[in-house]
Motif scaffolding. Structure first.
Motif, mmCIF file in Angstrom:
data_model
loop_
_atom_site.group_PDB
_atom_site.id
_atom_site.type_symbol
_atom_site.label_atom_id
_atom_site.label_comp_id
_atom_site.label_asym_id
_atom_site.label_seq_id
_atom_site.Cartn_x
_atom_site.Cartn_y
_atom_site.Cartn_z
ATOM 1 N N GLY A 64 0.807 -1.215 0.000
ATOM 2 C CA GLY A 64 0.000 0.000 0.000
ATOM 3 C C GLY A 64 0.835 1.258 0.000
ATOM 4 O O GLY A 64 0.465 2.260 -0.614
ATOM 5 N N SER A 65 1.977 1.231 0.661
ATOM 6 C CA SER A 65 2.821 2.420 0.692
ATOM 7 C C SER A 65 3.415 2.708 -0.678
ATOM 8 O O SER A 65 3.724 3.859 -0.986
ATOM 9 C CB SER A 65 3.925 2.270 1.735
ATOM 10 N N VAL A 105 0.857 4.924 -2.241
ATOM 11 C CA VAL A 105 0.750 6.242 -1.620
ATOM 12 C C VAL A 105 1.990 7.081 -1.884
ATOM 13 O O VAL A 105 1.904 8.250 -2.252
ATOM 14 C CB VAL A 105 0.499 6.103 -0.100
#
Length: 44
Positions: free
Chosen positions: A22-23, A26
Protein backbone atom coordinates in the motif's frame (compact mmCIF):
# COMPACT_ATOMS: atom_id res chain seq x y z
CA UNK A 1 -11.64 -20.16 20.09
CA UNK A 2 -8.69 -21.61 18.20
CA UNK A 3 -10.07 -20.53 14.83
CA UNK A 4 -10.42 -16.95 16.06
CA UNK A 5 -6.81 -16.94 17.24
CA UNK A 6 -5.72 -18.32 13.87
CA UNK A 7 -7.54 -15.58 11.99
CA UNK A 8 -6.15 -12.83 14.20
CA UNK A 9 -2.61 -14.24 13.99
CA UNK A 10 -2.87 -14.56 10.19
CA UNK A 11 -3.93 -10.94 9.86
CA UNK A 12 -1.12 -9.90 12.21
CA UNK A 13 1.44 -11.74 10.08
CA UNK A 14 0.14 -10.20 6.83
CA UNK A 15 0.06 -6.58 8.04
CA UNK A 16 3.68 -5.82 6.95
CA UNK A 17 2.97 -7.07 3.42
CA UNK A 18 -0.20 -5.01 3.18
CA UNK A 19 1.59 -1.91 4.43
CA UNK A 20 4.53 -2.37 2.06
CA UNK A 21 2.32 -2.82 -0.99
CA UNK A 22 0.00 0.00 0.00
CA UNK A 23 2.82 2.42 0.69
CA UNK A 24 4.07 1.95 -2.87
CA UNK A 25 0.78 3.37 -4.08
CA UNK A 26 0.75 6.24 -1.62
CA UNK A 27 4.43 7.22 -1.83
CA UNK A 28 5.05 5.92 -5.37
CA UNK A 29 7.03 7.57 -8.09
CA UNK A 30 10.65 8.45 -8.06
CA UNK A 31 13.44 6.30 -9.42
CA UNK A 32 12.55 2.70 -10.30
CA UNK A 33 14.45 -0.04 -8.48
CA UNK A 34 16.16 -1.09 -11.72
CA UNK A 35 16.86 2.55 -12.66
CA UNK A 36 14.72 2.18 -15.79
CA UNK A 37 16.85 -0.49 -17.45
CA UNK A 38 15.38 -3.41 -19.37
CA UNK A 39 16.87 -6.90 -19.15
CA UNK A 40 18.85 -7.96 -22.21
CA UNK A 41 18.16 -4.68 -23.97
CA UNK A 42 21.30 -3.43 -25.69
CA UNK A 43 19.65 -0.43 -27.33
CA UNK A 44 19.78 2.88 -25.48
Amino acid sequence: MDILNLIIYSIYIMIPAYLANGSALVFGGGTPLDFGHNAWDNSD
